[in-house]
Motif scaffolding. Structure first.
Motif, short mmCIF file in Angstrom:
data_model
loop_
_atom_site.label_atom_id
_atom_site.label_comp_id
_atom_site.label_asym_id
_atom_site.label_seq_id
_atom_site.Cartn_x
_atom_site.Cartn_y
_atom_site.Cartn_z
N ASP A 1 0.81 -1.22 0.00
CA ASP A 1 0.00 0.00 0.00
C ASP A 1 0.84 1.28 0.00
O ASP A 1 0.30 2.37 0.01
CB ASP A 1 -0.94 0.01 1.21
CG ASP A 1 -1.94 -1.12 1.17
OD1 ASP A 1 -2.35 -1.51 0.05
OD2 ASP A 1 -2.31 -1.63 2.24
N VAL A 2 2.18 1.13 -0.01
CA VAL A 2 3.07 2.29 -0.03
C VAL A 2 3.15 2.82 -1.45
O VAL A 2 3.43 2.08 -2.39
CB VAL A 2 4.48 1.92 0.49
CG1 VAL A 2 5.43 3.09 0.34
CG2 VAL A 2 4.41 1.46 1.93
N ASN B 1 9.98 10.12 4.73
CA ASN B 1 8.54 10.31 4.55
C ASN B 1 8.02 9.08 3.84
O ASN B 1 8.50 8.73 2.76
CB ASN B 1 8.22 11.55 3.70
CG ASN B 1 8.34 12.82 4.47
OD1 ASN B 1 7.96 12.89 5.63
ND2 ASN B 1 8.88 13.83 3.84
N LEU B 2 7.07 8.42 4.44
CA LEU B 2 6.44 7.25 3.85
C LEU B 2 5.05 7.68 3.42
O LEU B 2 4.24 8.09 4.26
CB LEU B 2 6.37 6.13 4.90
CG LEU B 2 5.89 4.77 4.45
CD1 LEU B 2 6.89 4.15 3.49
CD2 LEU B 2 5.72 3.87 5.66
N VAL B 3 4.78 7.64 2.12
CA VAL B 3 3.51 8.11 1.58
C VAL B 3 2.73 6.90 1.06
O VAL B 3 3.23 6.14 0.23
CB VAL B 3 3.73 9.15 0.46
CG1 VAL B 3 2.39 9.64 -0.07
CG2 VAL B 3 4.58 10.31 0.97
N MET B 4 1.52 6.77 1.56
CA MET B 4 0.67 5.65 1.20
C MET B 4 -0.16 5.99 -0.04
O MET B 4 -0.34 7.16 -0.37
CB MET B 4 -0.26 5.30 2.36
CG MET B 4 0.46 5.09 3.70
SD MET B 4 1.69 3.79 3.66
CE MET B 4 0.66 2.36 3.53
N LYS B 5 -0.69 4.97 -0.70
CA LYS B 5 -1.54 5.18 -1.87
C LYS B 5 -2.82 5.92 -1.51
O LYS B 5 -3.44 6.54 -2.35
CB LYS B 5 -1.86 3.84 -2.53
CG LYS B 5 -0.65 3.21 -3.16
CD LYS B 5 -0.95 1.85 -3.75
CE LYS B 5 0.33 1.27 -4.34
NZ LYS B 5 0.16 -0.13 -4.76
N PHE C 1 13.20 1.45 -1.10
CA PHE C 1 13.92 2.31 -2.02
C PHE C 1 14.39 1.52 -3.23
O PHE C 1 14.36 2.01 -4.36
CB PHE C 1 15.13 2.97 -1.35
CG PHE C 1 14.81 4.30 -0.76
CD1 PHE C 1 14.75 5.43 -1.55
CD2 PHE C 1 14.57 4.42 0.59
CE1 PHE C 1 14.44 6.66 -1.02
CE2 PHE C 1 14.27 5.66 1.14
CZ PHE C 1 14.21 6.78 0.35
N ASP C 2 14.82 0.30 -3.02
CA ASP C 2 15.31 -0.53 -4.11
C ASP C 2 14.21 -0.95 -5.06
O ASP C 2 14.47 -1.19 -6.24
CB ASP C 2 16.02 -1.78 -3.56
CG ASP C 2 17.29 -1.43 -2.82
OD1 ASP C 2 17.90 -0.38 -3.13
OD2 ASP C 2 17.67 -2.19 -1.92
N THR C 3 13.00 -1.05 -4.57
CA THR C 3 11.90 -1.55 -5.41
C THR C 3 11.03 -0.46 -6.00
O THR C 3 10.19 -0.73 -6.83
CB THR C 3 11.00 -2.51 -4.60
OG1 THR C 3 10.47 -1.82 -3.47
CG2 THR C 3 11.78 -3.72 -4.16
N MET C 4 11.21 0.78 -5.57
CA MET C 4 10.36 1.87 -6.06
C MET C 4 11.11 2.75 -7.03
O MET C 4 12.22 2.89 -7.10
CB MET C 4 9.82 2.69 -4.91
CG MET C 4 8.95 1.86 -4.02
SD MET C 4 7.94 2.89 -2.98
CE MET C 4 6.69 1.73 -2.58
#
Length: 74
Positions: free
Chosen positions: A21-22, A44-48, A71-74
């Motif tokens: 859901d990130v 900062n963690l921003v959700m959908k 970070f590696d997957t986004m």
């Protein structure tokens, strides 16, 4: 891959989130960029759903590897 983690915000709020859901995660340290994420302390963690959480890595050591992997997957 979906992983549920418990995070603690800088305000002391404990939240369980599913990493699927990130929407995105970004470095929140002044003077650092997202490319400096290995040296960063704040994120900062921003959700959908557009909810945002400010995280201190030191308060979230139990899930720091998962946060860095985002970070590696986004």
């Amino acid at each position: 891959m979906s992983t549920v983690i418990k995070i603690i915000t800088t305000d002391g709020l404990a939240v369980e989130i599913d990493t699927i859901d990130v929407d995105f995660i970004e470095v929140a340290d002044e003077g650092l960029t997202d490319e400096d994420y290995m040296e960063a302390r704040y994120f900062n963690l921003v959700m959908k759903t557009e909810e945002e959480y400010l995280l201190d890595v030191l308060a979230n050591l139990s899930c720091d590897e998962t946060l860095l992997n985002l970070f590696d997957t986004m």
